[in-house]
Design a protein around this motif. Structure first.
Motif, PDB file in Angstrom:
ATOM      1  N   ARG A 225      -9.201  -4.437 -46.374  1.00  0.00           N
ATOM      2  CA  ARG A 225      -9.863  -4.029 -45.138  1.00  0.00           C
ATOM      3  C   ARG A 225      -9.539  -2.581 -44.833  1.00  0.00           C
ATOM      4  O   ARG A 225      -8.389  -2.152 -44.955  1.00  0.00           O
ATOM      5  CB  ARG A 225      -9.411  -4.900 -43.962  1.00  0.00           C
ATOM      6  CG  ARG A 225     -10.175  -6.182 -43.874  1.00  0.00           C
ATOM      7  CD  ARG A 225      -9.821  -6.930 -42.626  1.00  0.00           C
ATOM      8  NE  ARG A 225      -8.556  -7.633 -42.866  1.00  0.00           N
ATOM      9  CZ  ARG A 225      -7.882  -8.282 -41.951  1.00  0.00           C
ATOM     10  NH1 ARG A 225      -8.311  -8.323 -40.720  1.00  0.00           N
ATOM     11  NH2 ARG A 225      -6.772  -8.903 -42.250  1.00  0.00           N
ATOM     12  N   LYS A 226     -10.570  -1.833 -44.444  1.00  0.00           N
ATOM     13  CA  LYS A 226     -10.345  -0.451 -44.023  1.00  0.00           C
ATOM     14  C   LYS A 226     -11.271  -0.152 -42.855  1.00  0.00           C
ATOM     15  O   LYS A 226     -12.299  -0.798 -42.673  1.00  0.00           O
ATOM     16  CB  LYS A 226     -10.572   0.529 -45.174  1.00  0.00           C
ATOM     17  CG  LYS A 226     -11.990   0.569 -45.697  1.00  0.00           C
ATOM     18  CD  LYS A 226     -12.118   1.574 -46.826  1.00  0.00           C
ATOM     19  CE  LYS A 226     -13.559   1.627 -47.312  1.00  0.00           C
ATOM     20  NZ  LYS A 226     -13.770   2.643 -48.312  1.00  0.00           N
TER      21      LYS A 226
ATOM     22  N   GLN B 134     -21.431   4.367 -38.037  1.00  0.00           N
ATOM     23  CA  GLN B 134     -22.532   5.104 -38.653  1.00  0.00           C
ATOM     24  C   GLN B 134     -22.423   5.166 -40.174  1.00  0.00           C
ATOM     25  O   GLN B 134     -23.393   5.481 -40.861  1.00  0.00           O
ATOM     26  CB  GLN B 134     -22.624   6.511 -38.074  1.00  0.00           C
ATOM     27  CG  GLN B 134     -21.432   7.391 -38.393  1.00  0.00           C
ATOM     28  CD  GLN B 134     -21.430   8.669 -37.580  1.00  0.00           C
ATOM     29  OE1 GLN B 134     -22.325   8.922 -36.797  1.00  0.00           O
ATOM     30  NE2 GLN B 134     -20.408   9.482 -37.779  1.00  0.00           N
ATOM     31  N   ASP B 135     -21.256   4.824 -40.712  1.00  0.00           N
ATOM     32  CA  ASP B 135     -21.057   4.870 -42.163  1.00  0.00           C
ATOM     33  C   ASP B 135     -21.233   3.508 -42.839  1.00  0.00           C
ATOM     34  O   ASP B 135     -21.047   3.394 -44.047  1.00  0.00           O
ATOM     35  CB  ASP B 135     -19.669   5.440 -42.483  1.00  0.00           C
ATOM     36  CG  ASP B 135     -19.544   6.888 -42.040  1.00  0.00           C
ATOM     37  OD1 ASP B 135     -20.557   7.625 -42.105  1.00  0.00           O
ATOM     38  OD2 ASP B 135     -18.443   7.289 -41.610  1.00  0.00           O
ATOM     39  N   ILE B 136     -21.599   2.483 -42.061  1.00  0.00           N
ATOM     40  CA  ILE B 136     -21.875   1.168 -42.653  1.00  0.00           C
ATOM     41  C   ILE B 136     -23.119   1.288 -43.522  1.00  0.00           C
ATOM     42  O   ILE B 136     -24.114   1.911 -43.134  1.00  0.00           O
ATOM     43  CB  ILE B 136     -22.094   0.105 -41.551  1.00  0.00           C
ATOM     44  CG1 ILE B 136     -20.806  -0.107 -40.756  1.00  0.00           C
ATOM     45  CG2 ILE B 136     -22.566  -1.210 -42.167  1.00  0.00           C
ATOM     46  CD1 ILE B 136     -20.990  -0.975 -39.529  1.00  0.00           C
TER      47      ILE B 136
ATOM     48  N   VAL C 167     -18.652  -6.466 -43.195  1.00  0.00           N
ATOM     49  CA  VAL C 167     -18.068  -6.036 -41.930  1.00  0.00           C
ATOM     50  C   VAL C 167     -17.206  -7.172 -41.391  1.00  0.00           C
ATOM     51  O   VAL C 167     -17.659  -8.311 -41.309  1.00  0.00           O
ATOM     52  CB  VAL C 167     -19.173  -5.656 -40.909  1.00  0.00           C
ATOM     53  CG1 VAL C 167     -18.566  -5.218 -39.591  1.00  0.00           C
ATOM     54  CG2 VAL C 167     -20.075  -4.566 -41.483  1.00  0.00           C
ATOM     55  N   TRP C 168     -15.968  -6.872 -41.062  1.00  0.00           N
ATOM     56  CA  TRP C 168     -15.014  -7.865 -40.572  1.00  0.00           C
ATOM     57  C   TRP C 168     -14.949  -7.748 -39.051  1.00  0.00           C
ATOM     58  O   TRP C 168     -14.491  -6.736 -38.523  1.00  0.00           O
ATOM     59  CB  TRP C 168     -13.644  -7.572 -41.178  1.00  0.00           C
ATOM     60  CG  TRP C 168     -12.601  -8.589 -40.866  1.00  0.00           C
ATOM     61  CD1 TRP C 168     -11.899  -8.704 -39.712  1.00  0.00           C
ATOM     62  CD2 TRP C 168     -12.133  -9.620 -41.719  1.00  0.00           C
ATOM     63  NE1 TRP C 168     -11.025  -9.740 -39.796  1.00  0.00           N
ATOM     64  CE2 TRP C 168     -11.149 -10.323 -41.024  1.00  0.00           C
ATOM     65  CE3 TRP C 168     -12.461 -10.010 -43.013  1.00  0.00           C
ATOM     66  CZ2 TRP C 168     -10.480 -11.409 -41.582  1.00  0.00           C
ATOM     67  CZ3 TRP C 168     -11.802 -11.085 -43.563  1.00  0.00           C
ATOM     68  CH2 TRP C 168     -10.810 -11.768 -42.847  1.00  0.00           C
ATOM     69  N   LEU C 169     -15.420  -8.779 -38.363  1.00  0.00           N
ATOM     70  CA  LEU C 169     -15.401  -8.786 -36.902  1.00  0.00           C
ATOM     71  C   LEU C 169     -14.426  -9.839 -36.401  1.00  0.00           C
ATOM     72  O   LEU C 169     -14.237 -10.876 -37.036  1.00  0.00           O
ATOM     73  CB  LEU C 169     -16.794  -9.103 -36.349  1.00  0.00           C
ATOM     74  CG  LEU C 169     -17.891  -8.109 -36.701  1.00  0.00           C
ATOM     75  CD1 LEU C 169     -19.241  -8.633 -36.236  1.00  0.00           C
ATOM     76  CD2 LEU C 169     -17.611  -6.753 -36.079  1.00  0.00           C
TER      77      LEU C 169
ATOM     78  N   TRP D 267     -14.086  -2.545 -38.998  1.00  0.00           N
ATOM     79  CA  TRP D 267     -13.434  -2.935 -40.246  1.00  0.00           C
ATOM     80  C   TRP D 267     -14.492  -3.303 -41.275  1.00  0.00           C
ATOM     81  O   TRP D 267     -15.428  -4.034 -40.980  1.00  0.00           O
ATOM     82  CB  TRP D 267     -12.539  -4.153 -40.027  1.00  0.00           C
ATOM     83  CG  TRP D 267     -11.294  -3.887 -39.255  1.00  0.00           C
ATOM     84  CD1 TRP D 267     -11.070  -4.176 -37.938  1.00  0.00           C
ATOM     85  CD2 TRP D 267     -10.093  -3.298 -39.736  1.00  0.00           C
ATOM     86  NE1 TRP D 267      -9.813  -3.797 -37.586  1.00  0.00           N
ATOM     87  CE2 TRP D 267      -9.180  -3.260 -38.667  1.00  0.00           C
ATOM     88  CE3 TRP D 267      -9.702  -2.796 -40.977  1.00  0.00           C
ATOM     89  CZ2 TRP D 267      -7.896  -2.741 -38.795  1.00  0.00           C
ATOM     90  CZ3 TRP D 267      -8.422  -2.282 -41.107  1.00  0.00           C
ATOM     91  CH2 TRP D 267      -7.540  -2.256 -40.032  1.00  0.00           C
ATOM     92  N   VAL D 268     -14.357  -2.804 -42.489  1.00  0.00           N
ATOM     93  CA  VAL D 268     -15.156  -3.259 -43.623  1.00  0.00           C
ATOM     94  C   VAL D 268     -14.187  -3.712 -44.707  1.00  0.00           C
ATOM     95  O   VAL D 268     -13.037  -3.272 -44.761  1.00  0.00           O
ATOM     96  CB  VAL D 268     -16.120  -2.182 -44.170  1.00  0.00           C
ATOM     97  CG1 VAL D 268     -17.176  -1.830 -43.146  1.00  0.00           C
ATOM     98  CG2 VAL D 268     -15.393  -0.956 -44.643  1.00  0.00           C
ATOM     99  N   VAL D 269     -14.667  -4.599 -45.575  1.00  0.00           N
ATOM    100  CA  VAL D 269     -13.844  -5.106 -46.676  1.00  0.00           C
ATOM    101  C   VAL D 269     -14.397  -4.535 -47.968  1.00  0.00           C
ATOM    102  O   VAL D 269     -15.581  -4.668 -48.263  1.00  0.00           O
ATOM    103  CB  VAL D 269     -13.856  -6.648 -46.720  1.00  0.00           C
ATOM    104  CG1 VAL D 269     -13.020  -7.156 -47.883  1.00  0.00           C
ATOM    105  CG2 VAL D 269     -13.371  -7.222 -45.401  1.00  0.00           C
TER     106      VAL D 269
END
Length: 107
Positions: free
Chosen positions: A34-35, A40-42, A48-50, A27-29
C-alpha cells in the motif's frame, strides 16, 4: 461578452473544490504494497484501498470488503443528492479472496 461576475465566482469556487478533491491522498495497492498517492494520480487498473467513512475518490468497482457477506454501503449524496445508503456487493469471483491477494487480480 464576458460572463457575469456571479458565474465567474461560481466557476472559481468549483475550481478550488475540484483542486482540493484532486489533491487528497488515497491508498493504492501496487505489488501487494500500500502506498499513498494523490487522487488525481489514480489510473485505470489501480486498486484503491478504502476504509470505513473514506470518501470514494473516483468511479470504482468493488472487489473486496471486510464485511462477511461481501457487501458495503455507499452514500452517493455528492453525486446524486440522495442521502440514503446504497448497497454494493463484490463479484462472486472475488468472494473469499484474501485482501493481500487482491492486487493479483488481472481484469
Amino acid at each position: 461578452m464576458g460572463r457575469p461576475p456571479r458565474e465567474a465566482w461560481d466557476d472559481y469556487n468549483r475550481y478550488l473544490s475540484d483542486k482540493k478533491a484532486n489533491e487528497k491522498e488515497v491508498w493504492v495497492v501496487s505489488c501487494g504494497i500500500r502506498k499513498r498517492i494523490q487522487a488525481q494520480d489514480i489510473r485505470v487498473g489501480n486498486i484503491v484501498w478504502l476504509r470505513e467513512n473514506d470518501e470514494v475518490p473516483c468511479d470504482l468497482v468493488l472487489i473486496g470488503t471486510s464485511e462477511s457477506q461481501g457487501a458495503c454501503f455507499v452514500e452517493t449524496a455528492a453525486l446524486d443528492g440522495e442521502t440514503d445508503l446504497k448497497t454494493r456487493v463484490i463479484p462472486t469471483a472475488c468472494a473469499g479472496l484474501a485482501s493481500e491477494l487482491l492486487y493479483k487480480i488481472k481484469a
